[in-house]
Design a protein around this motif. Structure first.
Motif, short mmCIF file in Angstrom:
data_model
loop_
_atom_site.label_atom_id
_atom_site.label_comp_id
_atom_site.label_asym_id
_atom_site.label_seq_id
_atom_site.Cartn_x
_atom_site.Cartn_y
_atom_site.Cartn_z
N SER A 36 -7.35 14.70 3.20
CA SER A 36 -7.42 13.23 3.15
C SER A 36 -8.43 12.75 4.18
O SER A 36 -8.95 13.55 4.97
CB SER A 36 -6.07 12.62 3.51
N ALA A 37 -8.61 11.46 4.24
CA ALA A 37 -9.39 10.85 5.33
C ALA A 37 -8.52 10.85 6.58
O ALA A 37 -7.29 10.92 6.47
CB ALA A 37 -9.75 9.43 4.94
N LYS A 47 -5.44 3.71 9.68
CA LYS A 47 -6.02 4.78 8.85
C LYS A 47 -7.50 4.48 8.63
O LYS A 47 -7.85 3.31 8.44
CB LYS A 47 -5.40 4.74 7.45
N THR A 49 -9.24 4.89 6.01
CA THR A 49 -9.46 4.21 4.72
C THR A 49 -9.21 2.70 4.85
O THR A 49 -9.86 1.90 4.18
CB THR A 49 -8.55 4.81 3.62
N GLU A 122 -12.67 10.59 2.85
CA GLU A 122 -12.38 11.97 2.46
C GLU A 122 -13.67 12.80 2.47
O GLU A 122 -13.68 13.95 2.93
CB GLU A 122 -11.77 12.00 1.05
N PHE A 188 -8.79 12.28 -3.36
CA PHE A 188 -8.84 10.85 -3.62
C PHE A 188 -9.88 10.37 -4.62
O PHE A 188 -9.82 9.23 -5.05
CB PHE A 188 -8.99 10.13 -2.27
N ARG A 202 -4.23 4.30 -4.20
CA ARG A 202 -4.06 4.67 -2.80
C ARG A 202 -3.08 5.84 -2.66
O ARG A 202 -2.11 5.95 -3.39
CB ARG A 202 -3.58 3.48 -1.97
N GLY A 203 -3.38 6.71 -1.71
CA GLY A 203 -2.55 7.91 -1.53
C GLY A 203 -2.91 9.00 -2.53
O GLY A 203 -2.20 9.99 -2.69
N GLY A 204 -4.04 8.82 -3.22
CA GLY A 204 -4.38 9.67 -4.36
C GLY A 204 -4.86 11.08 -4.05
O GLY A 204 -5.13 11.85 -4.99
N SER A 205 -4.94 11.47 -2.78
CA SER A 205 -5.33 12.86 -2.51
C SER A 205 -4.28 13.83 -3.04
O SER A 205 -4.59 14.98 -3.37
CB SER A 205 -5.51 13.09 -1.01
N1 ASP Z 1 -7.26 8.04 2.09
C1 ASP Z 1 -6.65 7.51 0.92
C2 ASP Z 1 -5.61 6.46 1.29
O1 ASP Z 1 -5.43 6.17 2.47
C3 ASP Z 1 -6.10 8.58 0.03
C4 ASP Z 1 -5.07 9.50 0.64
O2 ASP Z 1 -4.92 9.56 1.85
O3 ASP Z 1 -4.40 10.21 -0.14
O4 ASP Z 1 -5.00 5.92 0.42
#
Ligand code: ASP
Length: 452
Positions: A36-37, A47, A49, A122, A188, A202-205
């Motif tokens: 992820s980032a 974060k 992102t 990412e 992501f 979001r959270g797609g990694s």
């Molecule tokens: N960096 C992206 C987010 O904060 C994806 C991830 O972390 O999965 O949503």
């Protein structure tokens, strides 16, 4: 072979990235990792992102962005300097120009611009970690979606994988593993067939990791985060809840729906017919078993309780409703016209409630009531807001008599009124609607009843 995905907090600093290196080096079968980032390092941290999202907002409002870009550069610079990388392996000096190039390219396409920028957290992290691992002596290859033909659909911020991606990834991974010990992929985002960068939600990694696990037919997909597995209930509501040892894909889906967010629910889809086990593990305690998610497991009672506030109930009464053919269809088509999706429809013979997300309803509430009245000629309608939905989940309840009874007794003993209760035909969950102000009290009472 395993695919291992490391979430934002696991790759947020040099010391965390060192843990990733040790985890990967400790198991020969870990050959593909997704990063992820950089995420949060402490409570209250931002974060990376989210900094990018700020930049996007500033561009939309025509505000200055340089200060925000500096913040991003600063995050990477800090990590790089702790890694003691030589200049040619650093990336921070490339960031500003790279971002400005993207802005120039997509200046007239705001959605494309947003996705291209969001993906850069990412992108830069994968390159940086690859450089660091090579410096530490591990032959590592950075496989970018731009190179691997990681094809996705073209809808901004809502990418879905395209079928040929699986074989594309398989081919290039097999090739690269002939020369490298480890492959690092940024999570992501993917590339659409028209060449655009498109991000997942979001959270797609987590989704990237699943897609890779399916491409190489991995038997295990490890998802490293900062907790030692999935808690059976929200730890912000119940102190020290039990960690779920094993659960099924379906149980996770039900719990994620009502508020569990350790693992992205869309990430289950690529693996659903694969027999890949998903293991949720802790980067800070990698020897802990964590939670294993599998297609099937031996039946066990309730595995978890989730809750989510922010629902409304549209309550409708009409005498002899049960005899009126097409009543529900007409009602649902009105909701469709108003672009409102429904969550549950508990019903009686002369009444029916539709549970919807309050935020979907708010703007056009009175118009909707009017439309339902006029079209369906009903006796009564009212909308009740501030409802919380609680889901009690476990495949085992199918064969355990008394599961619902336990819930209703626990709520009765704590003087909590049940507004509605529903068990789906698959008998894997019981949905209970309570007043939002009773949510936490109810969850605690149910936890006590099932787990203590
Ligand atoms: N960096 C992206 C987010 O904060 C994806 C991830 O972390 O999965 O949503």
């Amino acid at each position: 072979m395993k695919v291992s995905k490391f979430g934002g907090s696991s790759v947020a600093s040099k010391s965390q990235i060192d843990k990733v290196f040790n985890i990967v080096s400790g198991d020969e079968s870990r050959k593909i990792i997704v990063v992820s980032a950089p995420g949060t390092r402490f409570t209250g941290d931002t974060k990376l992102t989210d900094y990018i999202v700020d930049i996007i907002e500033n561009i939309e409002k025509n505000l200055d962005i340089q200060e925000k870009i500096e913040k991003i550069i600063e995050r990477y610079r800090e990590i790089e300097s702790e890694m003691a990388l030589p200049n040619e392996l650093k990336i921070s000096h490339l960031i500003s120009e790279h971002i400005h190039q993207i802005i120039k390219k997509y200046q007239h396409q705001p959605h494309r611009l947003s996705d291209a920028l969001k993906s850069r957290g990412e992108y830069f992290n994968a390159i940086l970690i690859t450089n660091y691992f090579n410096q530490l002596g591990k032959k590592t290859y950075c496989l970018l979606p731009e190179e691997s033909k990681f094809y996705v659909t073209d809808e901004p911020s809502n990418a879905c994988v395209l079928d040929d991606t699986y074989s594309n990834l398989n081919l290039i991974i097999q090739q690269q593993l002939k020369s490298y010990d480890l492959i690092i992929c940024p999570g992501f985002y993917g590339i659409s067939k028209s060449g655009n960068i498109v991000t997942f939600s979001r959270g797609g990694s987590d989704i990237t990791g699943s897609i890779l696990a399916r491409s190489i037919h991995a038997n295990i997909y490890e998802n490293f985060t900062d907790v030692s597995g999935i808690y059976s209930v929200n730890p912000n509501i119940q102190e020290n809840p039990k960690i779920i040892d094993k659960m099924t894909y379906r149980e996770l889906r039900e719990l994620t729906y009502a508020g569990f967010n350790v693992f992205h629910d869309e990430a289950l889809l690529p693996l659903i017919h694969q027999n890949t086990q998903i293991q949720i593990k802790n980067t800070n305690a990698p020897d802990h078993n964590g939670t294993t998610i599998m297609m099937q497991k031996e039946k066990q009672g309730v595995v978890g309780i989730a809750s989510h506030a922010g629902f409304s109930s549209i309550n409708i009464k009409k005498f002899l409703m049960n005899r009126e053919i097409g009543f529900t269809r007409k009602l649902l088509s009105i909701l469709e016209t108003f672009e409102i999706s429904y969550e549950h429809i508990p019903s009686g013979i002369d009444n029916l409630s539709v549970i919807v997300n309050t935020k979907d309803l708010q703007r056009r509430k009175s118009e909707l009531i009017k439309a339902i009245h006029n079209t369906l000629n009903i006796d009564e309608i009212n909308i009740e807001e501030n409802i919380a939905i609680i889901m009690i989940v476990g495949e085992g309840m199918k064969t355990t008599i008394g599961t619902a009874n336990k819930a209703t007794s626990a709520l009765k003993n704590h003087h909590i009124n049940i507004k509605m209760i529903n068990q789906g035909s698959s008998e894997i969950s019981i949905m209970i609607g309570v007043s939002q102000q009773d949510e936490h009290k109810a969850v605690k009472a149910l936890y006590q009843a099932y787990f203590e």
